[in-house]
Design a protein around this motif. Sequence first.
Motif, PDB file in Angstrom:
ATOM      1  N   SER A  10      -2.432  -7.357   4.049  1.00  0.00           N
ATOM      2  CA  SER A  10      -1.564  -6.177   3.988  1.00  0.00           C
ATOM      3  C   SER A  10      -0.314  -6.565   3.205  1.00  0.00           C
ATOM      4  CB  SER A  10      -1.183  -5.734   5.401  1.00  0.00           C
ATOM      5  OG  SER A  10      -0.049  -4.898   5.345  1.00  0.00           O
ATOM      6  N   THR A  11       0.050  -5.796   2.190  1.00  0.00           N
ATOM      7  CA  THR A  11       1.286  -6.084   1.432  1.00  0.00           C
ATOM      8  C   THR A  11       2.486  -5.992   2.367  1.00  0.00           C
ATOM      9  OG1 THR A  11       1.512  -3.765   0.798  1.00  0.00           O
ATOM     10  CG2 THR A  11       0.351  -5.206  -0.745  1.00  0.00           C
ATOM     11  N   GLN A  43      -6.594  -3.930  -0.099  1.00  0.00           N
ATOM     12  CA  GLN A  43      -6.118  -4.619   1.101  1.00  0.00           C
ATOM     13  C   GLN A  43      -7.274  -4.700   2.100  1.00  0.00           C
ATOM     14  OE1 GLN A  43      -1.604  -3.471   1.897  1.00  0.00           O
ATOM     15  NE2 GLN A  43      -2.875  -1.656   1.936  1.00  0.00           N
ATOM     16  N   GLY A  83      -5.144  -3.144   5.548  1.00  0.00           N
ATOM     17  CA  GLY A  83      -4.092  -2.158   5.310  1.00  0.00           C
ATOM     18  C   GLY A  83      -3.812  -1.388   6.597  1.00  0.00           C
ATOM     19  N   ARG A  84      -2.519  -1.178   6.853  1.00  0.00           N
ATOM     20  CA  ARG A  84      -2.207  -0.451   8.097  1.00  0.00           C
ATOM     21  C   ARG A  84      -1.215   0.675   7.857  1.00  0.00           C
ATOM     22  NH1 ARG A  84       2.458  -3.133   9.759  1.00  0.00           N
ATOM     23  NH2 ARG A  84       2.631  -5.177   8.793  1.00  0.00           N
ATOM     24  N   GLY A  85      -1.297   1.660   8.739  1.00  0.00           N
ATOM     25  CA  GLY A  85      -0.411   2.806   8.661  1.00  0.00           C
ATOM     26  C   GLY A  85       0.472   2.864   9.883  1.00  0.00           C
ATOM     27  N   ARG A  86       1.109   4.001  10.090  1.00  0.00           N
ATOM     28  CA  ARG A  86       1.970   4.159  11.257  1.00  0.00           C
ATOM     29  C   ARG A  86       1.147   4.106  12.527  1.00  0.00           C
ATOM     30  NH1 ARG A  86       3.647   9.427  11.292  1.00  0.00           N
ATOM     31  NH2 ARG A  86       5.371   9.162  12.728  1.00  0.00           N
ATOM     32  N   TRP A 112      -5.310   1.678   7.356  1.00  0.00           N
ATOM     33  CA  TRP A 112      -5.105   2.411   6.091  1.00  0.00           C
ATOM     34  C   TRP A 112      -6.219   2.025   5.126  1.00  0.00           C
ATOM     35  CZ3 TRP A 112      -2.507   6.504   4.443  1.00  0.00           C
ATOM     36  CH2 TRP A 112      -2.422   6.727   3.077  1.00  0.00           C
ATOM     37  N   PHE A 163       1.543  -0.775  -2.246  1.00  0.00           N
ATOM     38  CA  PHE A 163       2.656  -1.706  -2.468  1.00  0.00           C
ATOM     39  C   PHE A 163       3.692  -1.612  -1.357  1.00  0.00           C
ATOM     40  CE2 PHE A 163       5.998   1.197  -4.000  1.00  0.00           C
ATOM     41  CZ  PHE A 163       5.268   2.294  -4.412  1.00  0.00           C
ATOM     42  N   ASN A 221       6.257  11.247   6.929  1.00  0.00           N
ATOM     43  CA  ASN A 221       6.018  10.205   5.929  1.00  0.00           C
ATOM     44  C   ASN A 221       4.813  10.457   5.031  1.00  0.00           C
ATOM     45  OD1 ASN A 221       4.082   9.937   7.935  1.00  0.00           O
ATOM     46  ND2 ASN A 221       3.754   7.800   7.424  1.00  0.00           N
ATOM     47  N   ASP A 222       4.292  11.654   5.007  1.00  0.00           N
ATOM     48  CA  ASP A 222       3.051  11.884   4.261  1.00  0.00           C
ATOM     49  C   ASP A 222       3.242  12.888   3.136  1.00  0.00           C
ATOM     50  OD1 ASP A 222       1.642  10.355   6.058  1.00  0.00           O
ATOM     51  OD2 ASP A 222       0.980  12.065   7.257  1.00  0.00           O
ATOM     52  N   LYS A 280      -4.430  14.480   2.548  1.00  0.00           N
ATOM     53  CA  LYS A 280      -3.408  13.438   2.410  1.00  0.00           C
ATOM     54  C   LYS A 280      -3.614  12.621   1.138  1.00  0.00           C
ATOM     55  CE  LYS A 280      -1.402   9.688   5.123  1.00  0.00           C
ATOM     56  NZ  LYS A 280      -0.909   9.355   6.447  1.00  0.00           N
ATOM     57  N   GLY A 337       0.843   7.927   1.947  1.00  0.00           N
ATOM     58  CA  GLY A 337       1.482   7.655   3.239  1.00  0.00           C
ATOM     59  C   GLY A 337       2.545   6.581   3.060  1.00  0.00           C
ATOM     60  N   VAL A 338       3.577   6.669   3.866  1.00  0.00           N
ATOM     61  CA  VAL A 338       4.697   5.715   3.784  1.00  0.00           C
ATOM     62  C   VAL A 338       4.880   5.062   5.147  1.00  0.00           C
ATOM     63  CG1 VAL A 338       7.179   5.484   3.360  1.00  0.00           C
ATOM     64  CG2 VAL A 338       5.850   7.153   2.045  1.00  0.00           C
ATOM     65  N   VAL A 392       3.983   1.728   0.662  1.00  0.00           N
ATOM     66  CA  VAL A 392       3.490   3.003   0.127  1.00  0.00           C
ATOM     67  C   VAL A 392       2.019   2.856  -0.231  1.00  0.00           C
ATOM     68  CG1 VAL A 392       3.733   4.725  -1.722  1.00  0.00           C
ATOM     69  CG2 VAL A 392       5.771   3.572  -0.821  1.00  0.00           C
TER      70      VAL A 392
END
Length: 229
Positions: A13-14, A32, A35-38, A43, A52, A91-92, A99, A102-103, A116
Amino acid sequence: MFERLLWLEEAGSTQDLIKGLPPHSVVVAKRQTSGRGRMGRHWHSEVGGLYFSLSLNRGFKDEVSLPLVVAYAVGEYLKKEGLKPVIKWVNDLYLMGKKVCGVLCESSRDRLYVGVGLNLNQREFPEELEAISLSMVSGRTYREVDMLLELLDFLAGALELLKREGFRAFKEEIESMLLYRDQEVVLYTPEPVVGILKGLDKDGSLLLITHEGEKTFTVGDISLRLFVG
Ligand code: BTN
């Protein structure tokens, strides 16, 4: 604003890698593996998207509005590309009801870490993600490096403005791009709260008119309140 850029073929994950780098760094990965989200969500990070993270020193006004301002800056860039994104608090970015970006904002004592994920050239997504890429909307293929460099300019501009003037510089414009404005929504905080989405408070908090009157919220996920039957 950004002083070094690390471009990787693959990362876990960055958002984890950025934490080992000095402030004002940017880490990008073509894919990734974690990768993960909120809220600990996964992700989807296949090749084709732009993934990134960047690190900043703390000290922004209205820090709670950071995810919203970052989503807005990406949205402004997409508008320049001829697209019509809307912002789903907090954040979307959505395009055609799905979608597209996502942030994820995290912090330590001195730093802010902004991740992001922008769906760029993917041709399809698992159905349940309800996701879409820029390419699926426009039919074009995007060059990641060009997108990223231009996007970083938009982000730097928005972040400088947030630092100088706070969320008030964005409030009106972001409100005009809000998904579900004036509609009845459920906010999962995680307790569900039902209310009419009126707009944003002066620091970017969500303003709902609930049965108990006007209330503001800084966290949660919103969805449209649907009536069945
Ligand atoms: C969300 O919608 O919940 C936020 C998604 C954020 C995804 C990005 S991709 C780059 C960075 N690295 C991660 O693992 N997550 C963020």
